[in-house]
Design a protein around this motif. Structure first.
Motif, PDB file in Angstrom:
ATOM      1  N   ASN A 110      15.033  53.244 -14.620  1.00  0.00           N
ATOM      2  CA  ASN A 110      13.778  54.158 -15.037  1.00  0.00           C
ATOM      3  C   ASN A 110      13.540  54.216 -16.502  1.00  0.00           C
ATOM      4  N   THR A 126       9.500  53.926 -16.043  1.00  0.00           N
ATOM      5  CA  THR A 126       8.652  54.248 -14.875  1.00  0.00           C
ATOM      6  C   THR A 126       9.629  54.223 -13.798  1.00  0.00           C
ATOM      7  N   ASP A 127       9.577  55.138 -12.934  1.00  0.00           N
ATOM      8  CA  ASP A 127      10.354  55.344 -11.577  1.00  0.00           C
ATOM      9  C   ASP A 127       9.710  54.468 -10.302  1.00  0.00           C
ATOM     10  N   GLN A 128       8.635  53.529 -10.566  1.00  0.00           N
ATOM     11  CA  GLN A 128       8.206  52.571  -9.409  1.00  0.00           C
ATOM     12  C   GLN A 128       8.534  51.307  -9.691  1.00  0.00           C
ATOM     13  N   VAL A 129       8.968  50.684  -8.722  1.00  0.00           N
ATOM     14  CA  VAL A 129       9.553  49.369  -8.591  1.00  0.00           C
ATOM     15  C   VAL A 129       8.865  48.536  -7.535  1.00  0.00           C
ATOM     16  N   ASP A 130       8.350  47.459  -7.801  1.00  0.00           N
ATOM     17  CA  ASP A 130       7.949  46.353  -6.747  1.00  0.00           C
ATOM     18  C   ASP A 130       9.243  45.635  -6.158  1.00  0.00           C
ATOM     19  N   TRP A 157      18.140  50.599  -4.883  1.00  0.00           N
ATOM     20  CA  TRP A 157      17.356  49.418  -3.779  1.00  0.00           C
ATOM     21  C   TRP A 157      18.350  48.395  -3.736  1.00  0.00           C
ATOM     22  N   ARG A 177       5.679  45.407  -2.613  1.00  0.00           N
ATOM     23  CA  ARG A 177       6.068  46.661  -1.927  1.00  0.00           C
ATOM     24  C   ARG A 177       6.672  47.480  -2.840  1.00  0.00           C
ATOM     25  N   ILE A 178       5.760  48.492  -3.341  1.00  0.00           N
ATOM     26  CA  ILE A 178       6.145  49.666  -4.333  1.00  0.00           C
ATOM     27  C   ILE A 178       7.178  50.574  -3.757  1.00  0.00           C
ATOM     28  N   LYS A 179       8.108  50.645  -4.330  1.00  0.00           N
ATOM     29  CA  LYS A 179       9.139  51.962  -3.918  1.00  0.00           C
ATOM     30  C   LYS A 179       9.325  52.973  -5.107  1.00  0.00           C
ATOM     31  N   LYS A 180      10.065  53.869  -5.027  1.00  0.00           N
ATOM     32  CA  LYS A 180      10.476  54.743  -5.880  1.00  0.00           C
ATOM     33  C   LYS A 180      11.784  54.515  -6.475  1.00  0.00           C
ATOM     34  N   SER A 181      12.269  54.428  -7.637  1.00  0.00           N
ATOM     35  CA  SER A 181      13.618  54.039  -8.262  1.00  0.00           C
ATOM     36  C   SER A 181      14.218  55.517  -8.532  1.00  0.00           C
TER      37      SER A 181
END
Length: 178
Positions: free
Chosen positions: A46, A51-55, A68, A36-40
């Motif tokens: 980050n 990255t600013d993407q987090v699972d 989150w 479930r990929i979301k933006k941090s």
């Protein structure tokens, strides 16, 4: 140790449990979780992860970026606050009190999740007072109370070490650091 510090520590422990309960149905046979990929929005997280993407499904609560962790932590804070005093004193909860507490949980969730009111992508089934929710949604709000009460009871029974939780999450252990 003050009640404020105890409640804070119990909230972190419960927030972690709530995250684990959310991701449990996503667990795959290999031990990983359906992604479930979301933006941090956590700039420090980050920078560390480039990255600013987090699972969020494949992160423990402790590994999540702060934005989150926030929802589970705040849900836990509300639930702990609602059950703490009566649980400490050993008083039972009446069904009407449980309904009232679940209503507070929903009201506080609405305050944190104003996206639900957006006419384009919100959810009109959730953007209502507690009394107008479906039974399934009411049950989700009530379901937070049992684990919160269990955390407080575990603390009262000596099964939870508040100082260990404070160390784990880098929380203050005295009112001077609050």
């Amino acid at each position: 140790m003050s009640d404020k510090i105890i409640k804070n520590a119990l909230s972190y422990a419960l927030g972690s449990d709530l995250h684990e309960a959310w991701r449990a149905p996503r667990k795959k046979e290999d031990g990983t979780y359906e992604p479930r990929i979301k933006k941090s929005k956590d700039e420090i997280w980050n920078a560390i992860h480039s990255t600013d993407q987090v699972d969020i499904a494949n992160c423990s609560f402790e590994q999540l970026p702060s934005n989150w962790q926030y929802e589970n932590l705040e849900a836990a804070r509300v639930a702990i606050e609602l059950v703490y005093d009566k649980t400490i004193s050993g008083e039972p909860f009446m069904p009407t009190e449980i309904e009232q507490m679940a209503s507070v949980i929903h009201d506080e969730w609405l305050k944190r999740n104003d996206w639900v009111f957006n006419p384009e992508y919100g959810d009109p089934k959730l953007a209502v007072p507690y009394a107008q929710l479906s039974q399934e949604e009411k049950d989700k709000d009530k379901a937070q109370l049992g684990p919160a009460q269990a955390k407080v009871l575990a603390y009262v029974s000596g099964l939870i070490n508040i100082e260990e939780i404070c160390t784990q999450y880098n929380l203050p252990t005295s009112s001077k650091r609050l």
